[in-house]
Structure formats: C-alpha cells, structure tokens
Scaffold this active site. Structure first.
Site, short mmCIF file in Angstrom:
data_model
loop_
_atom_site.label_atom_id
_atom_site.label_comp_id
_atom_site.label_asym_id
_atom_site.label_seq_id
_atom_site.Cartn_x
_atom_site.Cartn_y
_atom_site.Cartn_z
N THR B 179 -14.05 3.21 12.49
CA THR B 179 -12.65 3.61 12.36
C THR B 179 -12.62 5.10 12.09
O THR B 179 -13.49 5.63 11.40
CB THR B 179 -11.97 2.90 11.17
N GLU B 323 -10.74 -3.05 13.47
CA GLU B 323 -11.22 -4.21 12.74
C GLU B 323 -10.89 -5.52 13.45
O GLU B 323 -11.38 -6.59 13.07
CB GLU B 323 -10.60 -4.24 11.33
N LYS B 433 6.82 3.52 -3.30
CA LYS B 433 7.05 2.35 -4.14
C LYS B 433 7.99 2.73 -5.27
O LYS B 433 7.60 3.39 -6.23
CB LYS B 433 5.71 1.84 -4.69
N TRP B 438 9.98 -1.14 -1.71
CA TRP B 438 9.32 -0.15 -0.88
C TRP B 438 10.32 0.60 -0.01
O TRP B 438 11.26 0.03 0.54
CB TRP B 438 8.27 -0.83 0.03
#
Lengths: 549, 549
Positions: B179, B323, B433, B438
């Site tokens: 990644t 992934e 947050k 959120w």
C-alpha cells in the site's frame, strides 16, 4: 493465518437479504402459489437453525431431505450448512434398498420429508434397521399418516429469527449427494463449504450460467439431485428471484409459472421440455420473458434446440456429474463461431460444450495417451478442479477405480473437437474395445434405430480372443419384419457412415431390450443374458481393427 | 483429502491457451504495437519459468517487477506464481526510500525492470544496502546503461517451451503488493493463490466486472498497482483479448488502441478519462466498440458519467483496496432502479456501489455500533471475504490497528443508502469527531471550494476539550479576495446544506495547502504546521454537537 477468510455459503445470503430484502421467493405447493421475500426467508433459515439446534443437531451432523422443489426445502439449503451441519439430499426415486443403504452410510439423524413422499419413505423405513433412531419432520403444517413425524411449521414455531451463525472452516462438509450408480450401491459425494462456494462462483461466470438481480430462476431439475445443479445457491448469490415448481409439476404447471412469474432462466432434463413442447401444440404459451433453458442429464435433440430458437429462447446444453457439484461444461457459442452458418453453430451447440473456467481435463485413450482434439478420436474424460471431489464417502474400493492423482475419471467416453467442444459418445463400460481402438456403442445403436423397421437396438461388446471385443447388435424389429432382409439393410446403413471394423459381427433379434429401473437399456443384463463368445464363431471379419488394414 | 483440488491460477491459462489458442495479446511498446496469441504466450510463460528455475528461483522466492503495462510484464503474471514463486509488483512512483524499504521487506531476489524505468530504479538501488545481491532483468531485447542487467529476451533465449508446472497448494503465496501509505512505511499485502483465484471468480460474475470471449480488455490502471485490479487474470479466465497500453500512454495512444483494437472494457482513474475527454474535443474519437469504462481510485465526477452515457458507454464506478485484491464494490444499477428517472439513477451510479457476492461488511460508528443504511449516517467500513487479506506482511504493529476478528478496517468512512450503495465520505483519520458524532471533512471542503473566490480548501479536526474535536477550515483565496467578506459568504454557503454543529469554528487563510508526493492535500502537514487548540479559544458555538441541541 494466511489468505482471506474462509469460503462459505452464508455471505451469499447475507448479501441477498440485506441488499435485496424484498426480492421474492415463489413456490408452488399443494396449497397453490406461496411467496415471500429474501428478508423473510433469511428469518426462517435462522428459525430453522434454532429449531435444529434445540433438536440436537450439532456441527458435523447430517440432516436428510426427501423432498421436491419448494421454499421449505430451500430453507434447509442455507440453514443446515450455515450452522455447520451437512445437508444430505436423498433421491426419492431410488429403490428402497438403496435408500436404506444411503441413510445408513450417511448416518442421517433427522430427515425432512414431503407429505406426498411420506408413503415412499415409510415403506423404505419399515422394519429397516438402517432407520433406527432417525426422526422425521414433514414439510408443511400437518403431520403424516404414514410416519411418526413433526410438522415443519410446528418444528419452527416459537423459535427466534436471530441466530449466531458460526464462522465455519471452508473444509467443513456442507452437503452430500449419492450417485445413482447402475451397478452396486450408490456412492456418496461430500460437498465441503469450499466446493459449493467454488461451484457457485464458477457457475455464475459468463462462461457458466450467469444470473443477475433481474433474473427469475426456476430449477425444474430436482433439488434432491445434485442440489438442483446448484441453482438455489447461484440464484441467491445473484440475488435473483427464485421460483420452485413444487411436487411433480406437469407441463401446464410449468407453463403457468413461466408466464405468471416471468421466468428468465430454467433448467431440466430433455423430457421436461419435450412435455412443454407438446403442451404448446394445443395451448397458447407465452415465452416472451424466458431467455435460457438449460438442458442436462442427457443430450437434447437438435430439433429441440431449433424449436426454442424459433421462439427466441436459448437452449443451453450443459453437462456435469454428481462428483463435480455438478457443472462441468456449457455449450455456449464461442466468438469464433459467431459468423458461421446456423447448421455449423448447431453442430457445436448440440454437443456437451466447453469446460467452465478453472476446471481442467484430460481425454485418455486405451493406451493411456491423451487423444487429439479433432472431433473424432475417443478417450475417457478425466477432470479436476475446486468443485470436483477427489474421493467417495467411505468407499475406498470405488476411490481406487475412479480417481487418480486428484483427477476424477468420469467414465464418459468423449471426443473433443478443434474448438474444444466435448461430445459424449459412450460410457466407458459400454464402449467396445476392438484391436486397441474404441467403437461407440451409442453411435451404432442410433444408426440402427434410424431404420424404420427397428423399434429398439442395443450394441454390446462381446469378448474376443484376438480383438479383445467385437460388437454384436441386439435388435427388436417392428412386428412382421423379415429379419433376413433387415440384416442386409442394417449392414448397408452402417457401411455408409462407419469404417468396416465398426460393423457388428452379428445381429441378434430379440423381443425386448432389458431395461433398468429408470427405463434405460440395461446393457449389463444384455451381456448377462445373451452374450457369449460362441456368438462370434466363424464370423470375424478381416477388417476387425484399423491397425490391421 | 477433502474437497476439490486446490484453487490456483494456472488452470485459467490452461483453458485460454487450449480453447482459444489464437486469441490475441496486444501490447504497445517503444517499438510500436506488438501482438501474439495465447498459444505463444503460454509457451513464453513456460520459457520464463525454465529461465527463472535455471537462475535459481525456487518455490516461495520473491520476484520483483518495476514495469508498465505490457506483454512481458503480463508473462511474469502467470509464470512466476504458477511455478510456486511470488510476484512482487513494485510501484515505480514511490520515493526511493520506500522502494528500498519494500525491496528489503519483501526480500526480492530478482527484479524485472522496464528500460524507461531503469534510471529510477538505479537511483533507488545506488549505494542502498537493501539492494545487495539483487539482480536485474531489463524488459526487451537490449541491456541498460544505468543498471547491470540481462536483457529479457536473452534471459529467455534457448529455454524450452515445456515446463512441468507443479501442483501448488492454494495457500501458497502468489503475489505481493504494498500500500502506498500516506503515513509511515508502505505495508505489504501477500496474495495467496486462493485469494487471486477467488478475486478472479468474484470479479468475473455479472455483479462484478463480467468479461466474455469476445471482449477486448485494456487495463490502463498500472500493473504495478494491485495487479491492474486483477484484469490480467480475469481477462485470461474469460479468454478475452488483452490490450496493454505500455509506458506512459497519453490520450492519443489510448484513443488509438481503443479504436484500432476494438477495446470493449477498459479501466483507470478519473484523470485518465478526463484526458481522453479533452482529447475528444479536438479529435475524432470512435468509441463504438467500447462498452464499459471502469473507474476507481477516486470518484468520477457526475459529468464524466454523463459524458460517457451520451456516447453509449457505461462508466462503471468501482471501489477497492490493495488489501482486497482489490475489488470491493461496483456501482451497477440495481433492477429496482431500472424505472427511476435518470437523475436518481445517477445518484446511485455516482457512489462507490454495492459489495460483490461473497464479501461482507459492517459500518461501525464512533460508539462501535453498526450504522443504519439511510444514506446519511457515517461509520467506518469494515469488510471481509476470501479475497480480503487478514494481515500485513511482517507488520504486527499495523495488524493490531487495521484488523479485528478477520475483518479489515478499511479506514474509509462511508454512508450506505437504503438500496445498499456505499458512498465514501471521508478517511477515518480525517473525519472530525465532534461530540460523539462525525463530520465529513471532504464534504465541507467540496462545499467551500465551490465558492468562486476559493482556490483550495482543507478542513481538519482540531483537538477540543469539550467536543473532542472541532472543524477548522484552511482556505487559499484567489488573488485579491477580501477575506473578511469571504468568511461570511463561506459560512452562509455551508449553513444552506449542513447543520450548525458542522460549521467550522474558524477559517484560516493560508497561501498554499501542503501536498503529498502524489499531489494530494497532506492533512498531516496541515495539522502539524497550523493547528493548535488556541485556534478555537472563545469560538466554541453552542451547537457543537447534535446531542446538545
């Protein structure tokens, strides 16, 4: 822990019931058409799992079914495997002694049985030690007169629609099905979660039998026979609408479901579609929604493919085996044949087709060599892949015979043409082995039966000292035929299409070809009753094998 | 031995090269367009395997590539994994220190490198102890001035086109990709044979990116980036024609390949297609063969979807992660939306889409609960499935953070609408947050950048004693703008669409937003350079959280 999470069936249903909660599952039952949604289906699979757990079914236990195609049978399809138990679908058309053998061999603890099949199961279970300790649940709201059994709806009643599905290992056995062997006892095939997952994915590809969310899927092939070719799983993975035709559907039932539910993809053996074609002669039949009729089990006649073509429906030939979960090939038209004429296309579409992705094959001749892909050379088909079993359940004797290095010896004798289409020409045990080459008994039979004065014909190999085997034809003439003339005419007919060494050494006239329980020619019985080497005495032709020419 | 044979890549190529020996693989190289067939490709993968074996590559060894999209790179895709070794595709766009870290972490023994990328690799390798003992093969007929390397064709020369491919275990590592993490060192993901097999099958379904034998597939997404989204494998499983666009293709190159080779399915990031759209303004562009443009990496603007719709081409949004091998979702139109108006359809097609079959997800909010699928509530997306890794390579620190019970925490904050379409609204590390809820930094940024006097804007969460975090906007005004007026106008703009507690507590004007190496806003740097709690002193609004209203 390497790799991804285990391959299991449950996520297919998770996706369908969460993304498509209102998509329908429709079932023909003795009460008429019943329907509910994936969301309700998902709830009921959880209720069933809770009920099975309370009954005492644990991970690894085997649960039997003895049912036609309907929504309750489908509930067992996801519920039983996803709780870690193993779904054993039993074929109710088998003789009692095979059913007894199967229930004993599989060690079933509980069997779900249709109301209409209870008498048959009761008959098999009566005084049979194999059924000792086995309990029964009858599909529907009511009990059974023939069996001491709990009604299915009572079994489910009061159970929670929440169930903590376990995270299963992909090697966990999930399903089981027995081959209906023509010789000896049926052989069990275990399907692991991984095999069923693989089969679902392989079937869902464009090279298999692709399905989408706007499809309406009706498996006519029975759910007791190799999981209805896996359609209940594939249709769920696609979140398609399911239609189950219920017990013993006749052509009118099927026509009604196709029309009213908008069936787009259906599947069954050729006789089912012959019935529908006959029905269409006398009745209006609206096939406008229908896209694809998948045909397997035995080959569809070319005329059937044409009949559906004329109505804008694709008849897709497929071939598979219980040992393969079952799909092996589909006779989709290759892009290389797009511009060929219709007859050439039919030549290929009438074959069993091409292997679906991730399967591999070998076609092995008498000498153990791979045959050429020329559409003519014969060999036995060997296959392997993630959806192909590598052993029978508790049958080391059969394993030795049918498996080698991970390959399944299918017992089918085939040709492969230049395009890679497989055609089954015989069964390995029926093919006639003459002088190191193989003669197709099926081809000779079809050629002989094409004579208008022949009602039935079977060709078997008779042991022969020099050539190993030679073909002998057993022919049932139509009433009053002069068999002396027929002899000549049959031989003339065969000479037109086949090499001399293919011609039968003798033609025997008999009153009837012995049949198996399912109505097929029983060559085993022919061999037993009629053949001995004396049939061939003095009759061996000079051209008995090509090497000898 | 239970279940079927192991799931490996090799049978896909077996099928393509045997059933479709003449189907083409086309590649743009510095010599022009080169082409050969599956049959020749198959031979060359065997030659390459023999060459690698002679060089000393064994099962389990890692082989690196540092290449664009072309036929030789594709040869390593089947050859290396099918001999039991592991193909490690290295991203040449990474900074030298990341490349050094990767080669060391993966322990590559041999690296295949493009002629045009040799200078970059030579730079990374110079005096780097991580490259000690690593050998190089340069793709093509010639050597390299920058690297001591064998030319690829010399490496292959004289080797047999027969290779005894081993029967591999499905857990055998087959591929590896890192990644390009914005923080810390890149994290390695190992792909087992099974993961790549699963990903191929899952992608090939109608719910993924289905491909058929008459398709012509051109991955523009680089083969060094998550195996070009797996297209080389999927296209082979489908026996489609492959088209590889070679090094740094410009819009004219892509247009030429689409037109001349009849590309039906292609894939790339939005900037690639913006380039093509600009090219089409001044040039004739024939898109008649093209069916589908798959877009991932970042979201395609709605106008891009419309542009392709107008030309009869479907722009299919997809989302995935390294992934995940990588495909996770496609934004296909559900059958339930077939009858909706075009705008409603676009609302869904512009999202990242629905999970493909056999993946599962959870969307988890601040309190650890799953959020409602209402298109509004935010949560972090967790996924799992057979194609999703459950760990990073030799990185226990990162594993603890990013995985839980087999679930990958994607780090993407998403909404899921009633139909099940996922929309990414932020990265978990960037979402603000505030008071247990959120706030999407991305949505606020896009809204602010819609103001004509704003050239760039980034919104970050600043630590806050009472609310945990509060948003602060960093804005680059266009030259000469009166920032006092802009303050008011921005707040008015935001008030129209967002609740009061979403509004930034402060707007700071700066000259430039810090960028990462790949040109994205570096919020890490913004936080480091600009933010401290003092920014918010005395500015906390009463409506800082919805619970407080």
């Amino acid at each position: 822990m390497s790799g991804g999470t285990d391959q299991t069936l449950r996520p297919f249903l998770w996706r369908a019931s969460n993304l498509y909660p209102d998509r329908e599952i429709v079932s023909r039952t003795h009460r008429g058409i019943e329907r509910y949604t994936y969301s309700e289906y998902d709830d009921r699979t959880a209720m069933l799992a809770n009920a099975l757990e309370e009954y005492g079914i644990d991970e690894g236990d085997r649960v039997g079914t003895f049912c036609w195609n309907h929504h309750r049978h489908f509930e067992t399809y996801f519920s039983v495997p996803s709780m870690g138990a193993q779904l054993h679908t039993i074929n109710p058309l088998l003789p009692d002694e095979h059913i007894q053998y199967i229930v004993d061999n599989a060690d079933d603890e509980l069997i779900f049985v249709d109301q209409s099949l209870a008498p048959k199961l009761a008959g098999a279970a009566a005084e049979a030690p194999e059924f000792e300790g086995v309990d029964f649940v009858v599909m529907g709201e009511e009990g059974s007169e023939e069996l001491e059994a709990t009604p299915y709806e009572t079994f489910l009643e009061g159970h929670s629609a929440d169930y903590e599905w376990p995270d299963l290992d992909e090697d966990q056995p999930a399903g089981m099905c027995y081959t209906s062997g023509t010789t000896g006892n049926p052989k069990g095939v275990e399907y692991t979660q991984q095999m069923l997952w693989s089969h679902t994915m392989m079937t869902l590809t464009p090279q298999g039998i692709p399905m989408e969310d706007d499809d309406v899927i009706m498996p006519v092939v029975p759910m007791f026979h190799v999981n209805a070719w896996g359609f209940p799983f594939t249709a769920t993975a696609a979140a398609a609408k399911h239609v189950y035709p219920g017990p013993s559907p006749d052509p009118e039932d099927l026509a009604g479901l196709i029309e009213n539910e908008g069936v787009t993809i259906t599947a069954g053996v050729p006789t089912v579609w012959l019935g529908l074609m006959e029905y269409a002669e006398d009745n209006e039949l609206d096939l406008s929604a229908l896209d694809t009729v998948v045909v397997g089990g035995s080959a569809a006649p070319r005329s059937m493919i044409e009949w559906f073509d004329d109505r804008g429906v694709e008849l897709l030939h497929a071939w598979g085996m219980t040992e393969m979960s079952p799909l092996g090939t589909t006779a989709q038209l290759k892009y290389t044949l797009d511009d060929e004429d219709y007859e050439t296309q039919l030549d290929h579409r009438a074959k069993q087709g091409m292997l679906i992705p991730s399967l591999e094959m070998r076609v092995i001749d008498e000498s153990g060599e791979e045959v050429e892909w020329n559409g003519e050379d014969f060999g036995e088909l060997w296959v392997r892949g993630p959806s192909v079993t590598q052993e029978y359940f508790k049958r080391p004797d059969a394993n030795e015979e049918d498996f080698e290095d991970g390959w399944l010896k299918t017992g089918d004798v085939v040709t492969v043409d230049e395009e890679g289409y497989i055609k089954i020409v015989d069964r390995a045990k029926d093919v006639i082995k003459s002088g190191g080459e193989w003669i197709s008994s099926v081809e000779l039979e079809n050629a002989i039966m094409a004579h208008e004065d022949v009602s039935e014909a079977a060709v078997v190999g008779v042991p022969h000292e020099r050539w190993q085997e030679r073909p002998v034809a057993f022919v049932v003439p139509t009433g009053g035929t002069d068999t002396g003339r027929l002899d000549e005419e049959i031989m003339d007919l065969l000479r037109e299409d086949y090499p001399k060494w293919w011609l039968p050494d003798a033609i025997e006239y008999i009153d009837e070809i012995p049949k198996t329980a399912t109505g097929k020619f029983s060559k085993k019985d022919i061999r037993k009753e009629y053949t001995d080497e004396s049939l061939l005495e003095g009759s061996v032709p000079e051209e008995a094998a090509p090497d000898d020419d």
